[in-house]
Design a protein around this motif. Structure first.
Motif, PDB file in Angstrom:
ATOM      1  N   ARG A 174       0.914  -1.403  -0.121  1.00 22.27           N
ATOM      2  CA  ARG A 174       0.020   0.062  -0.027  1.00 22.27           C
ATOM      3  C   ARG A 174       0.700   1.169   0.310  1.00 22.27           C
ATOM      4  N   PRO A 175       1.150   1.786  -1.453  1.00 20.43           N
ATOM      5  CA  PRO A 175       1.883   2.643  -1.446  1.00 20.43           C
ATOM      6  C   PRO A 175       1.367   4.447  -0.252  1.00 20.43           C
ATOM      7  N   ASP A 176       0.485   4.432  -0.152  1.00 18.98           N
ATOM      8  CA  ASP A 176       0.227   5.952   0.271  1.00 18.98           C
ATOM      9  C   ASP A 176      -0.011   5.346   2.155  1.00 18.98           C
ATOM     10  N   PHE A 177       0.237   4.292   2.401  1.00 21.37           N
ATOM     11  CA  PHE A 177       0.177   4.159   4.610  1.00 21.37           C
ATOM     12  C   PHE A 177       1.225   5.144   4.480  1.00 21.37           C
ATOM     13  N   LEU A 178       0.462   5.478   6.063  1.00 24.33           N
ATOM     14  CA  LEU A 178       0.692   6.699   6.071  1.00 24.33           C
ATOM     15  C   LEU A 178       1.545   6.145   7.406  1.00 24.33           C
ATOM     16  N   PHE A 179       3.582   7.486   7.431  1.00 25.71           N
ATOM     17  CA  PHE A 179       4.054   6.635   8.445  1.00 25.71           C
ATOM     18  C   PHE A 179       4.424   8.367   8.789  1.00 25.71           C
ATOM     19  N   TRP A 180       4.225   8.321  10.681  1.00 28.70           N
ATOM     20  CA  TRP A 180       3.998   9.449  11.315  1.00 28.70           C
ATOM     21  C   TRP A 180       5.420   8.678  12.672  1.00 28.70           C
ATOM     22  N   ASP A 181       6.365   9.391  12.794  1.00 32.09           N
ATOM     23  CA  ASP A 181       7.884   9.677  13.983  1.00 32.09           C
ATOM     24  C   ASP A 181       7.880  10.003  14.860  1.00 32.09           C
ATOM     25  N   GLU A 182       8.136   9.555  15.868  1.00 34.14           N
ATOM     26  CA  GLU A 182       7.932  10.475  17.075  1.00 34.14           C
ATOM     27  C   GLU A 182       9.066  10.652  16.382  1.00 34.14           C
ATOM     28  N   ASN A 183       9.476  11.544  16.554  1.00 38.16           N
ATOM     29  CA  ASN A 183      10.930  12.973  16.580  1.00 38.16           C
ATOM     30  C   ASN A 183      10.484  13.941  16.452  1.00 38.16           C
ATOM     31  N   PHE A 184      10.746  14.937  16.777  1.00 40.36           N
ATOM     32  CA  PHE A 184      11.093  16.474  17.117  1.00 40.36           C
ATOM     33  C   PHE A 184      12.155  17.281  15.771  1.00 40.36           C
ATOM     34  N   ASN A 185      11.706  16.491  14.671  1.00 41.87           N
ATOM     35  CA  ASN A 185      12.769  17.958  13.949  1.00 41.87           C
ATOM     36  C   ASN A 185      11.991  17.333  12.498  1.00 41.87           C
ATOM     37  N   PRO A 186      11.211  18.222  12.589  1.00 41.48           N
ATOM     38  CA  PRO A 186      10.220  18.189  10.647  1.00 41.48           C
ATOM     39  C   PRO A 186      11.435  18.602   9.839  1.00 41.48           C
ATOM     40  N   THR A 187      12.556  17.808   9.620  1.00 39.99           N
ATOM     41  CA  THR A 187      13.031  17.809   8.078  1.00 39.99           C
ATOM     42  C   THR A 187      13.099  16.930   6.934  1.00 39.99           C
ATOM     43  N   SER A 188      14.197  17.795   6.071  1.00 42.81           N
ATOM     44  CA  SER A 188      13.719  16.524   4.979  1.00 42.81           C
ATOM     45  C   SER A 188      14.711  15.166   4.868  1.00 42.81           C
ATOM     46  N   GLU A 189      14.810  15.161   5.841  1.00 39.09           N
ATOM     47  CA  GLU A 189      15.515  13.522   6.645  1.00 39.09           C
ATOM     48  C   GLU A 189      14.709  12.645   6.931  1.00 39.09           C
ATOM     49  N   ILE A 190      14.125  12.988   7.209  1.00 40.10           N
ATOM     50  CA  ILE A 190      12.853  12.468   8.119  1.00 40.10           C
ATOM     51  C   ILE A 190      11.779  12.219   7.232  1.00 40.10           C
ATOM     52  N   ARG A 191      11.576  13.055   6.045  1.00 42.46           N
ATOM     53  CA  ARG A 191      11.158  13.122   5.152  1.00 42.46           C
ATOM     54  C   ARG A 191      11.254  12.088   3.651  1.00 42.46           C
ATOM     55  N   ASP A 192      12.479  12.235   3.698  1.00 42.59           N
ATOM     56  CA  ASP A 192      13.093  11.324   2.394  1.00 42.59           C
ATOM     57  C   ASP A 192      13.575  10.050   3.580  1.00 42.59           C
ATOM     58  N   GLU A 193      13.534   9.709   4.745  1.00 42.68           N
ATOM     59  CA  GLU A 193      13.095   7.953   5.420  1.00 42.68           C
ATOM     60  C   GLU A 193      11.942   7.409   4.872  1.00 42.68           C
ATOM     61  N   GLY A 194      10.614   8.933   4.862  1.00 42.89           N
ATOM     62  CA  GLY A 194       9.726   8.284   3.899  1.00 42.89           C
ATOM     63  C   GLY A 194       8.257   8.243   5.180  1.00 42.89           C
ATOM     64  N   PHE A 195       8.737   9.987   5.689  1.00 43.75           N
ATOM     65  CA  PHE A 195       7.886   9.370   7.214  1.00 43.75           C
ATOM     66  C   PHE A 195       6.844  11.188   6.230  1.00 43.75           C
ATOM     67  N   ASN A 196       5.728  10.763   6.923  1.00 41.86           N
ATOM     68  CA  ASN A 196       4.646  12.434   6.028  1.00 41.86           C
ATOM     69  C   ASN A 196       4.500  13.121   7.306  1.00 41.86           C
ATOM     70  N   ALA A 197       4.921  12.422   8.768  1.00 41.91           N
ATOM     71  CA  ALA A 197       4.898  13.771   9.660  1.00 41.91           C
ATOM     72  C   ALA A 197       5.522  13.671  10.900  1.00 41.91           C
ATOM     73  N   VAL A 198       5.802  14.718  11.731  1.00 41.88           N
ATOM     74  CA  VAL A 198       6.754  14.195  12.385  1.00 41.88           C
ATOM     75  C   VAL A 198       5.851  14.718  13.857  1.00 41.88           C
ATOM     76  N   PHE A 199       6.240  14.008  15.512  1.00 45.13           N
ATOM     77  CA  PHE A 199       5.513  15.170  16.490  1.00 45.13           C
ATOM     78  C   PHE A 199       5.844  15.967  16.511  1.00 45.13           C
ATOM     79  N   GLY A 200       7.193  16.479  16.052  1.00 43.58           N
ATOM     80  CA  GLY A 200       7.500  18.246  16.514  1.00 43.58           C
ATOM     81  C   GLY A 200       7.959  19.011  16.989  1.00 43.58           C
ATOM     82  N   SER A 201       7.784  20.395  17.199  1.00 41.80           N
ATOM     83  CA  SER A 201       8.639  20.491  18.414  1.00 41.80           C
ATOM     84  C   SER A 201       7.406  21.402  19.193  1.00 41.80           C
TER      85      SER A 201
END
Length: 636
Positions: free
Chosen positions: A383-410
Motif C-alpha cells: 500500500r504505497p499511500d500507507f501513512l507513517f508518523w515518526d516520534e521525532n522532534f525535528n520536521p526535517t527533509s531527512e525524516i521526510r526522505d526516510e518515508g515519513f509523512n509527519a513528525v511529532f514535532g517541537s
C-alpha cells in the motif's frame, strides 16, 4: 447498502442480547450538543450508533481514498481504555470488572465504534489510537498496566472487549476499522518497536533479543549510568556534531552489571528462570530514560529495551546502544537480524488483518535508521499511500526522505511558552518546514493545556488559542481526546512536569496505568469547545493550500502594538492569511498593527464581524484567549 461481515457480526450479536433495563448511563455529548448523561439500555443504544454509521456512511471501499489523502489530515487521538471510559452505573468510580449486563466501564473498542460519528462531526478525519496490544503483568504500573508494556505485539488487550458480546478484541478492532472506513475516516495505530514488557512472550524463545542483569545486582542500585561533567560535555559535543565514533561509554563497573550472552531460559511453575553464559542466574534488565544521559526520571520498571545489536562489547543499556548509536553498530554484522525481521513484519500483518491506514512509530528517534527504512518499505510494498508518523522532534527533509509523512514535532512540548513559539516560528520561516508536525498543545505525555488552571475559563481559553494557532500552521491539527471538554487531569507524567506534580499524581492515579475517565458529563463546568473546533477546521479546509505551505518566508510574524498579542501572516499560493490572538488568558487586550492600505474593512473569519482599517491601522480589543483570522487583500 452492503455491509462488511464484521460489522454484520457485531450488529447481530448486539441484537441477540436481551434488552435490559435502562440503567446504563451514557454521556450526552457522545451523541448530541448537550452535556450531562442519560440512562440507556446498552445493547439498543449501541445498535442505534452502529445503524447510524451504516445509514450515513459511504459504501466506497477504504482502498479508494483520494490520491494524496494525507494532506487534509485532522487527527483525533484516542487512548481507547481511557477515552471511552465512563461511570455507566453512576456509583462514582470506574470499575475494572464488567457490570452485571456484561458491559465494561473502562474503555472498549465497541464504545470507540459508537464514538466515531461524534469524532467525525468534530471535524477529524483520522483516528490515531494509542497501543491496543496485550499488556505485561510483571512490575505492572497501576492496576491495569501501561499500554507501552507490550507483552505480545500481535495480540490485543482483552480489556478492550465487552464480555456481553463474547467477541475477541481482534474482531472488534476489525469492526472499528470497517466502521471508520464507512464514514470516510482513516485509522492510524501506534506501534511500539523499541521496548517490550519485562515479561514479554518473546523472552522464552528469544532471550538474545533482550538485555539481562546479573541476579546479584540490587534493583535499588540499578539505573542509568553516571557520567562526570567533562564526559557529559564531550557526549553532547560529539552528538551535536554527529560524530558518533568512539562515543564515551559507561564505566566498566556499570557494564559488569549485565549478564553475558548466550542466555538460557527455562520455564517453570514459578515463571521464567534464566542463566547466562557463565551459568549464573540473571534477570531481564528494566528500562530507564537514556537521553539526555544525565536525565533522572524514575526507572521504567514495567518495560525493557529490545537488544537491537549483538556485539558483546556493547552488551549494556546506555545512550550509545539504544539511541545515539555508536558508529561501530552500523556494521550489518552487528544487527540482531532475527529481531529486526520480526519487528519489520508486524505492520504488514496488521495491514492484512485489520486494514489499517497508517502507523505512528513510538520512539522512532531511538530506532536504528536501517530498521526504520525496512519497516517503511515493507508496509508500503502493498500500500504505497500507507501513512507513517515518526516520534521525532525535528520536521526535517531527512525524516521526510526516510518515508515519513509527519513528525511529532517541537510544538506540542513548548506551546505554552509564547516567547519560544515566536522564536520557533521565526526559525521555521527562515528554514522552511519540510514535513508537517502535530499541531497541538498537549498529548498523553505532556501536561494538558488547562493543567495549570483546572476548571477555570483560562484553561478553555488557552486550548482555543493554541488550537487556532496550530491550525493555521503547516501542521496536522491534533485533538487529544478530552481537549474539547477542557479536561485538565494528566494522562501520564512524561515531559514538562515538576517534582511537585509527580508527588501529587502518583502512577496509580494516572489514566495511563489505572481506571479513569474523561469528564464527559460535566465537561469540567465549562462549555465544550466542540462547535469552535468545527469552525476552525472548516476555515482551515477552505484555505488549506496556503496553510500547508512549508516554503521559507511563508510564516511571517508582523509587529503588533501590544506584546501579549501574537500575530502570524501566512503567505502562499497567491493568498495571505493573518492570525491575531490574545495570549493573555485572564484579561482583554487592546492593540493593533499597520497595513499597506489606508482604509478598508476586513472580516474576521471566525466571528464574521467586520473590522475597519483607519489610517493604515487596524485596532481591536481581544477578549482573553480570543483569536481572529483575516483573509488579506493581495497588496497586504
Amino acid at each position: 447498502m452492503e455491509t462488511t461481515s464484521t460489522i454484520e457480526l457485531l450488529l447481530n450479536r448486539l441484537k441477540a442480547l436481551q434488552s435490559s433495563a435502562a440503567s446504563y448511563l451514557v454521556p450526552n455529548i457522545w451523541n448530541s450538543e448537550e452535556t450531562g448523561a442519560s440512562l440507556q439500555s446498552p445493547a439498543p443504544w449501541f445498535i442505534g450508533r452502529i445503524e447510524e454509521i451504516l445509514q450515513t456512511g459511504s459504501s466506497t471501499p477504504a482502498a479508494t481514498f483520494p490520491e494524496n489523502w494525507q494532506k487534509d489530515t485532522v487527527v483525533y487521538n484516542l487512548f481507547v481504555r481511557f477515552g471511552t471510559a465512563f461511570d455507566h452505573n453512576g456509583d462514582g468510580s470506574i470499575s475494572e470488572k464488567p457490570l452485571p449486563e456484561g458491559f465494561r466501564e473502562t474503555g472498549t473498542l465497541l464504545k470507540a465504534i459508537a464514538l466515531l460519528p461524534y469524532i467525525k462531526k468534530l471535524g477529524a478525519n483520522t483516528v490515531y489510537l494509542l497501543p491496543l496490544t496485550e499488556i505485561g503483568t510483571a512490575n505492572r504500573k497501576g492496576s491495569l498496566g501501561s499500554p507501552y508494556a507490550i507483552k505480545d505485539p500481535m495480540k490485543l488487550d482483552p480489556m478492550l472487549a465487552e464480555p456481553a458480546l463474547d467477541l475477541s478484541p481482534e474482531i472488534l478492532l476489525k469492526a472499528f476499522v470497517e466502521a471508520a472506513h464507512l464514514l470516510g475516516m482513516r485509522v492510524v495505530l501506534e506501534f511500539v518497536f523499541r521496548t517490550a514488557a519485562t515479561d514479554s512472550n518473546w523472552i522464552e524463545k528469544h532471550p538474545d533479543w533482550f538485555y539481562w542483569l546479573k541476579n546479584d545486582v540490587p534493583q535499588s542500585s540499578y539505573g542509568p549510568p553516571q557520567f562526570d561533567q567533562d564526559t557529559l560535555t564531550r557526549i553532547f559535543s560529539q552528538v551535536d556534531r554527529h560524530e558518533l565514533a568512539y562515543l564515551p561509554a559507561p564505566t566498566e563497573a556499570f557494564k559488569e552489571q549485565f549478564a553475558p550472552h548466550p542466555v538460557t531460559v527455562t520455564k517453570t511453575n514459578e515463571g521464567i528462570q534464566a542463566t547466562d553464559a557463565n551459568g549464573e542466574a540473571c534477570r531481564i534488565a528494566s528500562a530507564f530514560s537514556d537521553w539526555p544521559p544525565d536525565d533522572r526520571q524514575p526507572a521504567w520498571t514495567d518495560v525493557t529495551y529490545l537488544k537491537m545489536h549483538r556485539p558483546e562489547e556493547f552488551n549494556y543499556i546506555a545512550y550509545n546502544t539504544i539511541r545515539m548509536y555508536d558508529e561501530a553498530l552500523n556494521d550489518p554484522e552487528s544487527f540482531n537480524t532475527g529481531l529486526w525481521n520480526e519487528i519489520s513484519s508486524i505492520i504488514p500483518r496488521f495491514q492484512e488483518e485489520y486494514g489499517i491506514d497508517g502507523a505512528m512509530m513510538d520512539m522512532g528517534h531511538a530506532l536504528p535508521p536501517l530498521l526504520k527504512k525496512n519497516i517503511v518499505e515493507k508496509a508500503r510494498a502493498t500500500r504505497p499511500d500507507f501513512l507513517f508518523w515518526d516520534e521525532n522532534f525535528n520536521p526535517t527533509s531527512e525524516i521526510r526522505d526516510e518515508g515519513f509523512n509527519a513528525v511529532f514535532g517541537s510544538l506540542p512540548f513548548v506551546i505554552n511558552d509564547i516567547i519560544y513559539i515566536r522564536g520557533l516560528l521565526n526559525f521555521l520561516n527562515k528554514t522552511g518546514v519540510a514535513l508537517p508536525f502535530f499541531g497541538t498543545g498537549e498529548n498523553h505525555n505532556t501536561p494538558r493545556v488547562p493543567f495549570r488552571f483546572p476548571k477555570e475559563a483560562a484553561g478553555r481559553n488557552y486550548s482555543a488559542f493554541i488550537f487556532t494557532l496550530a491550525a493555521i500552521l503547516p501542521t496536522l491539527p491534533f485533538i487529544q481526546s478530552g481537549m474539547e471538554v477542557s479536561e485538565w487531569h494528566p494522562v501520564n507524567l512524561g515531559l514538562n512536569f515538576t517534582d511537585e506534580d509527580r508527588t501529587n499524581f502518583p502512577p496509580e492515579t494516572l489514566p495511563l496505568f489505572s481506571p479513569a475517565a474523561i469528564d464527559w458529563k460535566e465537561t469540567n463546568t465549562l462549555p465544550p469547545l466542540t462547535s469552535y473546533i468545527q469552525k476552525i477546521i472548516a476555515i482551515r479546509s477552505q484555505y488549506l493550500d496556503t496553510i500547508l505551505s512549508g516554503d521559507a518566508g511563508s510564516i511571517g510574524i508582523p509587529y503588533v502594538s501590544h506584546e501579549q498579542l501574537f500575530a502570524i501572516k501566512r503567505t502562499a499560493e497567491g493568498r495571505s492569511l493573518l492570525f491575531i490572538g490574545n495570549s493573555n488568558m485572564h484579561e482583554p487586550i487592546t492593540g493593533g498593527l499597520e497595513f499597506g492600505m489606508k482604509t478598508g474593512v476586513l472580516e474576521d473569519l471566525i466571528s464574521r464581524k467586520p473590522h475597519s482599517i483607519v489610517n493604515h491601522r487596524l485596532e481591536a480589543t481581544f477578549q482573553p484567549g480570543e483569536c481572529m483570522l483575516f483573509l488579506l487583500p493581495t497588496e497586504n
